[in-house]
Design a protein around this motif. Sequence first.
Motif, mmCIF file in Angstrom:
data_model
loop_
_atom_site.group_PDB
_atom_site.id
_atom_site.type_symbol
_atom_site.label_atom_id
_atom_site.label_comp_id
_atom_site.label_asym_id
_atom_site.label_seq_id
_atom_site.Cartn_x
_atom_site.Cartn_y
_atom_site.Cartn_z
ATOM 1 N N VAL A 461 0.852 -1.189 0.000
ATOM 2 C CA VAL A 461 0.000 0.000 0.000
ATOM 3 C C VAL A 461 0.886 1.236 0.000
ATOM 4 N N ALA A 462 0.623 2.150 -0.921
ATOM 5 C CA ALA A 462 1.277 3.457 -0.927
ATOM 6 C C ALA A 462 0.216 4.511 -0.678
ATOM 7 N N ILE A 463 0.426 5.359 0.321
ATOM 8 C CA ILE A 463 -0.521 6.425 0.611
ATOM 9 C C ILE A 463 0.231 7.745 0.659
ATOM 10 N N GLU A 464 -0.175 8.665 -0.219
ATOM 11 C CA GLU A 464 0.484 9.979 -0.324
ATOM 12 C C GLU A 464 2.002 9.799 -0.368
ATOM 13 N N ARG A 465 2.395 8.944 -1.306
ATOM 14 C CA ARG A 465 3.812 8.660 -1.536
ATOM 15 C C ARG A 465 4.179 9.176 -2.925
ATOM 16 N N SER A 466 5.182 10.020 -3.017
ATOM 17 C CA SER A 466 5.572 10.566 -4.310
ATOM 18 C C SER A 466 5.823 9.441 -5.310
ATOM 19 N N GLY A 467 5.222 9.571 -6.508
ATOM 20 C CA GLY A 467 5.319 8.528 -7.518
ATOM 21 C C GLY A 467 6.106 8.974 -8.731
ATOM 22 N N GLY A 546 -10.181 13.362 -1.436
ATOM 23 C CA GLY A 546 -9.967 14.796 -1.308
ATOM 24 C C GLY A 546 -8.691 15.105 -0.563
ATOM 25 N N VAL A 547 -8.353 14.272 0.428
ATOM 26 C CA VAL A 547 -7.093 14.307 1.160
ATOM 27 C C VAL A 547 -6.685 12.846 1.339
ATOM 28 N N SER A 548 -5.443 12.528 1.073
ATOM 29 C CA SER A 548 -5.039 11.116 1.082
ATOM 30 C C SER A 548 -5.285 10.452 2.427
ATOM 31 N N ASN A 549 -5.066 11.179 3.526
ATOM 32 C CA ASN A 549 -5.339 10.595 4.842
ATOM 33 C C ASN A 549 -6.736 10.006 4.916
ATOM 34 N N TRP A 550 -7.689 10.685 4.283
ATOM 35 C CA TRP A 550 -9.073 10.197 4.344
ATOM 36 C C TRP A 550 -9.188 8.812 3.717
#
Length: 650
Positions: A461-467, A546-550
């Motif tokens: 899982v990648a969450i708000e990870r620069s791609g 809307g926000v990756s944390n969500w």
Amino acid sequence: MADIISLSPAELRMLIRQEDPRIRITSGLANGYQQACVIILPNYLANDFEEFCHKNPTPLPLLHRSQPGETSCLPLAKNADIRTDISLYCVYEEGRPVKTVSNLQSSSTQARVTSEQRGVHQGSLSDMVCFYLGCSFGFEGRLRSAGVPVRNVEQGKKVSMFKTAVPCVPVGVFHCPLVVSMRPIPAGVLDAAVEITHLNPAAHGAPVHIGDPALLGIRDLSRPDCGDPVEMQPGDVPVFWACGVTAMEAMLSSKVSVAFSHSPGCMFLTDIPDAPPSSVLPSPTSGVDPLIADMSPQLIPLCFQISHNPLLYSLASRRAVTSIRQMESIIGEDPGQRGIRALMVQDELLRSCLALSHATSVAITTGFPAHVKRSPPDETDGPPGAIAMATMLLSLGKRVTMITDRRALDMNRAIIDEAVSSGVLKAAIPLVTFEDGGPDAAMHFLCHHGDPSKPRYDHLVAIERSGRAEDGNYYNMRGINIKHLVDPIDDLFVAAKDVAGIGTTGIGDGGNELGMGHLKDKVKTLMPNGGLIACAVPADAAIAAGVSNWGGYAVACGLYLLHTCPAHQRYRRRGQRLELTTPQMLQDWAANLPSVDKEESFLSVLVRFGMRSGRTGQLAMEVDGLTFHPTHADIITRLLEVTGPPPSQK
């Protein structure tokens, strides 16, 4: 054959009693009525076998247990005689099949019953107890009526049956692997097949596996252990139901001196319609799996493909699916006006949650160095969602590893320690790095000794990870190249495509995040600087929020919903009651959901470590320019309202 298909069960039993050669197998006969597997055991083993059925209700739905010596079975059929009303019987001695016979009346089939408690004596069926177990043949007629092809009937063959690597719950001398029947079903009608069979738990209920047979330990569909090989047609998917032949395997394991059963494919035809047991059986039955006893329309399972390599589908109830779709809508709100709704694809959240539910070892990565002139350069979006997923996965018994950049290792280790000490994270988890070590580095990281058949993880899982973008660089939303701050963790997602059994999820809010690659065309067209910043590395599921944390909060809540969904839990356990959800487990899962208090506390930790809002660069209680109160707190509250945990946990 056509002239007997329309006959009633009673008429067919009479023909079987007369040994009519037209009736070889009963698949395709007595449509609309339950068929039954039959096991006949010495009385001294009857209580243990009944308990074995109750412990394994999906393969062994108990319809009726006779009295010793009783050859009729009035609760299931009138004027029946179990000695003559099955077209072919198997005879067992010392746990071994020795022959088949057309009836149990001849002297050659009289039973010699051995009991350790009573010594050895000679007897007949008067010493035996008959068990009648639900059979999947009972739902074949309804499948055909609904337009679902039943290939074994079309091909005039016995259904294929296979021993699996899934153990049944043992009782006394009875222990064996689960046996399944396989029917090829066109992918387009899987939902219909699942619903029809779910509504008949007395005939094994919904499938226990849909997809690659190797996941059940089955090597070759062309070589069934019982029955005939059934040919797949283009577009078919192998679908597996629990099978009553499991009882015959248990009988072999018991080494019982003398016993009898139906021959596979040759069932006892009952007068009971193939409808839910609560409406047709003469009295409530304890032989139906309590996990699926409720036939509410909202609990009917829906079917979703969650993996291509290996092929795997999963099930979840309509109620759980509806709730997760509601959460997907909530996290898709865009108070920052970034245009994220244009990137959303329905059910990406659901498919990710289903895949993670099946996983046992999950690696999570986050970290977006949005502020190149700050130290640290990392933003507050990503870590809270990652920790929320990690703590829920831990509470569900999964192994969790966090992957970070070398430059941020010490900071993230300290942050994890604080999360554990404050109760935001359930327990400490390994924190590792991945750096470019040559062409085989990613495979060696993902798999033991670099062997693709031995993966360490089954989901990334990648969450708000620069791609990584198409030009090989990494960009923030302003189009600034941040490659010098990012380790090549993208390589793990690329390599995972070549490893069967490793799924991937990407969570992002702008399209430049790792895993959003299959949305890159939309990102290029619809997002600011999209042609430059769009991530080119895809994941199996791309959750836009809307926000990756969500997105991380929603995954945690979705996992809770699936683990409290009877249809999903039954499927995930292959129909076996390995464990029942206890109040303590529910309490622990609910306690490990994200909450307003926990997320506010954790955000304050990140701010204390110098991490800043991604959009504004403010060192404040905000994420992506949105203050925690009211925006983020409101999203968390609404997600929990959909999830429905105990109020004390909100």
